[in-house]
Design a protein around this motif. Structure first.
Motif, PDB file in Angstrom:
ATOM      1  N   VAL A 268      32.788  46.000  30.954  1.00 33.67           N
ATOM      2  CA  VAL A 268      32.911  44.358  31.430  1.00 33.67           C
ATOM      3  C   VAL A 268      35.074  44.396  30.834  1.00 33.67           C
ATOM      4  N   TYR A 269      34.754  44.959  30.531  1.00 34.81           N
ATOM      5  CA  TYR A 269      36.553  44.772  29.637  1.00 34.81           C
ATOM      6  C   TYR A 269      37.518  45.283  30.709  1.00 34.81           C
ATOM      7  N   ARG A 270      36.753  46.550  31.421  1.00 39.07           N
ATOM      8  CA  ARG A 270      37.902  47.918  31.732  1.00 39.07           C
ATOM      9  C   ARG A 270      38.449  46.086  33.330  1.00 39.07           C
ATOM     10  N   PHE A 271      36.705  45.629  33.639  1.00 39.18           N
ATOM     11  CA  PHE A 271      36.955  45.296  35.163  1.00 39.18           C
ATOM     12  C   PHE A 271      38.172  43.806  35.160  1.00 39.18           C
ATOM     13  N   PHE A 272      37.874  42.587  33.945  1.00 43.69           N
ATOM     14  CA  PHE A 272      38.975  42.329  34.229  1.00 43.69           C
ATOM     15  C   PHE A 272      40.246  42.196  33.381  1.00 43.69           C
TER      16      PHE A 272
ATOM     17  N   VAL B 114      47.358  37.992  27.411  1.00 39.83           N
ATOM     18  CA  VAL B 114      47.205  39.152  29.329  1.00 39.83           C
ATOM     19  C   VAL B 114      48.010  38.968  30.413  1.00 39.83           C
ATOM     20  N   ASP B 115      47.439  41.009  30.449  1.00 34.61           N
ATOM     21  CA  ASP B 115      48.281  41.409  31.617  1.00 34.61           C
ATOM     22  C   ASP B 115      48.569  40.642  32.992  1.00 34.61           C
ATOM     23  N   PRO B 116      49.472  39.962  33.176  1.00 32.53           N
ATOM     24  CA  PRO B 116      49.250  38.655  34.598  1.00 32.53           C
ATOM     25  C   PRO B 116      48.701  39.972  35.797  1.00 32.53           C
ATOM     26  N   LEU B 117      49.205  40.835  35.893  1.00 27.93           N
ATOM     27  CA  LEU B 117      49.032  41.610  37.167  1.00 27.93           C
ATOM     28  C   LEU B 117      47.714  42.550  36.460  1.00 27.93           C
ATOM     29  N   SER B 118      46.552  42.661  35.699  1.00 26.87           N
ATOM     30  CA  SER B 118      45.294  42.205  35.179  1.00 26.87           C
ATOM     31  C   SER B 118      44.500  41.471  35.903  1.00 26.87           C
ATOM     32  N   LEU B 119      43.370  41.785  36.339  1.00 26.83           N
ATOM     33  CA  LEU B 119      41.995  40.917  37.349  1.00 26.83           C
ATOM     34  C   LEU B 119      41.834  39.529  36.417  1.00 26.83           C
ATOM     35  N   ILE B 120      41.999  39.659  35.442  1.00 26.05           N
ATOM     36  CA  ILE B 120      41.285  38.231  34.554  1.00 26.05           C
ATOM     37  C   ILE B 120      43.517  37.027  35.016  1.00 26.05           C
ATOM     38  N   GLY B 121      43.512  38.034  34.816  1.00 29.67           N
ATOM     39  CA  GLY B 121      45.506  37.527  34.870  1.00 29.67           C
ATOM     40  C   GLY B 121      44.910  37.099  36.484  1.00 29.67           C
ATOM     41  N   GLN B 122      45.485  37.830  37.137  1.00 29.60           N
ATOM     42  CA  GLN B 122      45.742  37.497  38.628  1.00 29.60           C
ATOM     43  C   GLN B 122      44.559  36.428  39.047  1.00 29.60           C
ATOM     44  N   LEU B 123      43.780  36.030  38.792  1.00 32.52           N
ATOM     45  CA  LEU B 123      41.894  35.428  39.165  1.00 32.52           C
ATOM     46  C   LEU B 123      42.687  33.658  37.932  1.00 32.52           C
ATOM     47  N   ARG B 124      43.082  33.959  37.146  1.00 33.99           N
ATOM     48  CA  ARG B 124      43.990  32.643  37.077  1.00 33.99           C
ATOM     49  C   ARG B 124      45.265  31.819  37.827  1.00 33.99           C
ATOM     50  N   ALA B 125      45.434  32.913  37.936  1.00 31.65           N
ATOM     51  CA  ALA B 125      47.078  32.057  38.697  1.00 31.65           C
ATOM     52  C   ALA B 125      46.470  32.136  40.431  1.00 31.65           C
ATOM     53  N   GLY B 126      45.132  32.343  40.721  1.00 33.36           N
ATOM     54  CA  GLY B 126      44.736  31.872  42.015  1.00 33.36           C
ATOM     55  C   GLY B 126      44.741  33.000  43.116  1.00 33.36           C
ATOM     56  N   HIS B 127      45.310  34.607  42.792  1.00 32.80           N
ATOM     57  CA  HIS B 127      44.839  35.420  43.401  1.00 32.80           C
ATOM     58  C   HIS B 127      43.454  35.861  43.498  1.00 32.80           C
ATOM     59  N   ILE B 128      42.846  35.793  44.213  1.00 32.65           N
ATOM     60  CA  ILE B 128      41.772  35.988  44.452  1.00 32.65           C
ATOM     61  C   ILE B 128      41.763  37.284  45.427  1.00 32.65           C
ATOM     62  N   PRO B 129      41.311  38.811  44.765  1.00 35.31           N
ATOM     63  CA  PRO B 129      40.984  40.041  45.337  1.00 35.31           C
ATOM     64  C   PRO B 129      40.282  39.904  47.487  1.00 35.31           C
ATOM     65  N   SER B 130      40.718  40.039  47.890  1.00 33.11           N
ATOM     66  CA  SER B 130      39.889  39.705  49.105  1.00 33.11           C
ATOM     67  C   SER B 130      38.068  39.872  49.157  1.00 33.11           C
ATOM     68  N   TRP B 131      37.797  41.012  47.724  1.00 24.13           N
ATOM     69  CA  TRP B 131      36.385  41.702  48.258  1.00 24.13           C
ATOM     70  C   TRP B 131      35.448  40.626  47.000  1.00 24.13           C
ATOM     71  N   MET B 132      36.360  39.460  46.840  1.00 28.12           N
ATOM     72  CA  MET B 132      35.766  38.453  45.811  1.00 28.12           C
ATOM     73  C   MET B 132      35.649  37.333  46.368  1.00 28.12           C
ATOM     74  N   ARG B 133      34.391  36.459  46.637  1.00 31.68           N
ATOM     75  CA  ARG B 133      34.266  35.297  47.332  1.00 31.68           C
ATOM     76  C   ARG B 133      33.836  34.218  46.162  1.00 31.68           C
ATOM     77  N   PRO B 134      34.295  33.044  46.041  1.00 28.50           N
ATOM     78  CA  PRO B 134      34.370  31.858  45.161  1.00 28.50           C
ATOM     79  C   PRO B 134      33.403  31.598  46.108  1.00 28.50           C
ATOM     80  N   MET B 135      32.226  31.531  44.852  1.00 32.10           N
ATOM     81  CA  MET B 135      31.206  30.163  44.584  1.00 32.10           C
ATOM     82  C   MET B 135      31.334  28.860  44.365  1.00 32.10           C
ATOM     83  N   GLU B 136      31.605  28.643  45.329  1.00 30.25           N
ATOM     84  CA  GLU B 136      31.671  26.474  45.324  1.00 30.25           C
ATOM     85  C   GLU B 136      30.551  25.589  44.393  1.00 30.25           C
ATOM     86  N   GLY B 137      30.733  24.970  43.302  1.00 31.54           N
ATOM     87  CA  GLY B 137      29.757  24.609  42.454  1.00 31.54           C
ATOM     88  C   GLY B 137      30.255  22.705  41.399  1.00 31.54           C
TER      89      GLY B 137
END
Length: 588
Positions: free
Chosen positions: A508-512, A544-567
């Motif tokens: 989990v930690y290495r992922f985010f 957190v590192d802005p280049l980490s996944l969590i940093g990128q997601l917070r900045a609105g940069h979503i990898p192509s393999w992740m699809r937002p699920m609206e709710g």
């Protein structure tokens, strides 16, 4: 003698103490239930451990073996070997099993998570009243009951929904204290020993306070020659542990750790249980204090040597935790933190009532020279020292302050209204965290925290309902959210806040916190289908590192393999993983 007076008083007054405890517990439980009904009705429980405890009970009632405490939907297959005990599952499980056929499973679970903490609160308040009556008579008994009812943070472990083991262990500790201050002969040792064995079978958090109970009995044996109490404590502790290994032995019993009721813990505790038996037998040879003190010192040294060599792992129960997890996660777990690592307001809120209670007990001991007050003070000091190392010690320390603070109130009542008001203010546990927060400077909340407050909790009943609607699959989420997801859905979960889950929690930690490319590899290896996080996830780590996944997601940069699920706007950010995109080579 205190013990003789207590026996004369008990038949006359225990029913009144019981009724007063029941009335106050019902009043508090009803008020708390009304306040938290929105969450309780959706089984959104106060703490991750409460949620996991409910799921453990569900799995057991659903057919999982009594001896199998693995959480089969957590971590890598075939699941995580939990370090918990089945003992705290028995009463809430019985409530659910009894009520479900007539009112349905969901309503039965709601009833269980409300009734069980209320039962523990009633018992705890009754025991405090009895302890206070033994120490100071009827003048302080009912007052102590009220002080205990609002004792923070002890009160938090009896809130509706708090079905985990902390409240149970507080009650067992009170059983020990009551036995040692209100009973005599072998009876006091037997009751304390059985309560100690039950507490060890549940978990090791109160082990230092059980050691205090043993030290109190040994000190009495040295000073007053109470051989029977010491023998009774050893016999009951050994017999209770033997019963525990017979009835409560789990499939995880041989797990190589000293973090619960494992084989290593059992051997260590049995070794300790025979020490008072040997001392009591040896004590028949001499009543002289210096001889007995020497024997006790020798037995203590042998005991420490035995534990050091037979079970050195017990000196560091969390030693097997991944160093990265120890730094990023375990160091930020509130109740496992040292008091010195906690924010000032939290430290004052947790220890304020406990320190006031220690001071009050010192005053009562000075004024009365009653050894029973010394016994209570020993437990209070033990709880305070434990709190310095792990803040969970405050759960016991705060409620143990009630008898002495009730004595302060009784003395102030004779001095006038001003003194009485001051005494009640100093004895009101809930005022300490309020005052600490009011007078301690705080920094402004982060943007993430402000966002979370604006849109609601990420683990709200509405947010968790989204997990329940998801098709089966594996979820990767921050650890606390992972625990709630297990309780709210049928999903497999990679990580949750349990220290044996090294592989899943590290993933989990290495992922985010790693790069999106590394996160893609982890998602593929773990066959992740969903990813979720909250606006303030990992906020305890600071920037957190802005280049980490969590940093990128917070900045609105979503990898192509992740699809937002609206709710709905409930604070939960949820993604579906697109496995077909994993075929694209990742650049590490």
């Amino acid at each position: 003698m205190v013990f003789t007076a207590q026996r004369r008083d008990r038949p006359k007054n225990w029913r009144g103490d019981a009724l007063a405890a029941l009335a106050l517990a019902i009043t508090l439980a009803a008020a708390w239930t009304l306040r938290d009904w929105h969450n309780l009705s959706a089984l959104r429980l106060p703490d991750t451990d409460d949620v996991m405890r409910l799921q453990q009970i569900r799995d057991w009632l659903g057919g999982q073996r009594f001896s199998d405490l693995s959480q089969h939907r957590l971590g890598a297959g075939p699941g995580l070997a939990m370090h918990w005990s089945r003992l705290p599952d028995l009463v809430p499980g019985a409530i659910i099993a009894a009520l479900a056929p007539s009112i349905g499973r969901h309503a039965a679970e709601i009833a269980a998570v409300i009734v069980w903490p209320a039962m523990l609160l009633t018992t705890g308040l009754f025991l405090i009243a009895r302890i206070a009556r033994a120490l100071g008579g009827p003048e302080i008994a009912r007052t102590a009951l009220i002080v205990a009812g609002i004792a923070y943070p002890s009160s938090t472990v009896f809130l509706p929904g708090r079905i985990d083991h902390h409240g149970f262990q507080v009650v067992l500790l009170l059983v020990m204290v009551h036995a040692l201050v209100a009973r005599g002969g072998m009876e006091r040792g037997l009751i304390a020993g059985f309560a100690a064995a039950a507490s060890i079978a549940i978990g090791l958090e109160t082990l230092p306070l059980i050691a205090v109970a043993g030290a109190v009995i040994v000190a009495g044996w040295i000073g007053r020659g109470s051989d029977d109490a010491l023998m009774g404590f050893g016999i009951a502790l050994a017999a209770g542990l033997l019963t525990g290994i017979t009835v409560l032995r789990t499939d995880q019993f041989l797990y190589p750790a000293c973090d619960g009721f494992t084989a290593i813990t059992w051997r260590m505790a049995q070794f300790a249980a025979f020490t008072p038996i040997v001392l009591a037998i040896a004590g028949y040879a001499s009543k002289r204090r210096e001889v007995r003190a020497g024997l006790a010192g020798l037995a203590g040294a042998v005991g420490v040597y035995g534990v050091w060599h037979a079970a050195p792992i017990c000196l560091s129960p969390y030693g097997s935790v991944d160093p990265m997890l120890a730094r990023l996660w375990l160091a930020h777990v509130g109740e496992a933190q040292s008091l010195f690592a906690a924010p000032t307001a939290t430290a004052v809120g947790y220890t304020g009532l406990m320190v006031a209670g220690v001071a009050a007990s010192l005053w009562r001991l000075y004024r009365t020279s009653n050894a029973a007050w010394a016994t209570l003070l020993a437990f209070q000091l033990g709880a305070l020292l434990l709190t310095l190392l792990q803040m969970r010690g405050a759960y016991t320390g705060a409620i143990l302050a009630a008898p002495a603070l009730a004595a302060v109130i009784a003395a102030a009542r004779r001095r006038g209204t001003g003194s009485l008001a001051a005494a009640w203010i100093g004895s009101a546990g809930m005022l300490y965290p309020l005052a600490a927060n009011a007078f301690t400077p705080v920094t402004g909340p982060s943007d993430a925290a402000r966002h979370a407050n604006a849109i609601g909790s990420c683990t709200s009943a509405e947010a968790l309902a989204r997990f329940a609607r998801l098709p089966r699959g594996r979820l990767l989420a921050p650890l606390d959210l992972g625990a709630y997801a297990i309780g709210a859905s049928a999903l497999q979960v990679v990580g949750a806040p349990y220290h044996r889950n090294n592989a899943g929690n590290a993933a989990v930690y290495r992922f985010f916190l790693g790069s999106p490319a590394k996160a893609q590899v982890i998602a593929k290896d773990w066959r992740v289908r969903y990813v979720a996080f909250c606006p303030d996830s990992f906020g305890e780590l600071g920037a957190v590192d802005p280049l980490s996944l969590i940093g990128q997601l917070r900045a609105g940069h979503i990898p192509s393999w992740m699809r937002p699920m609206e709710g709905p706007d409930d604070g939960l950010t949820l993604f579906a993983i697109e496995p077909r995109l994993f075929e694209r080579p990742a650049t590490l």
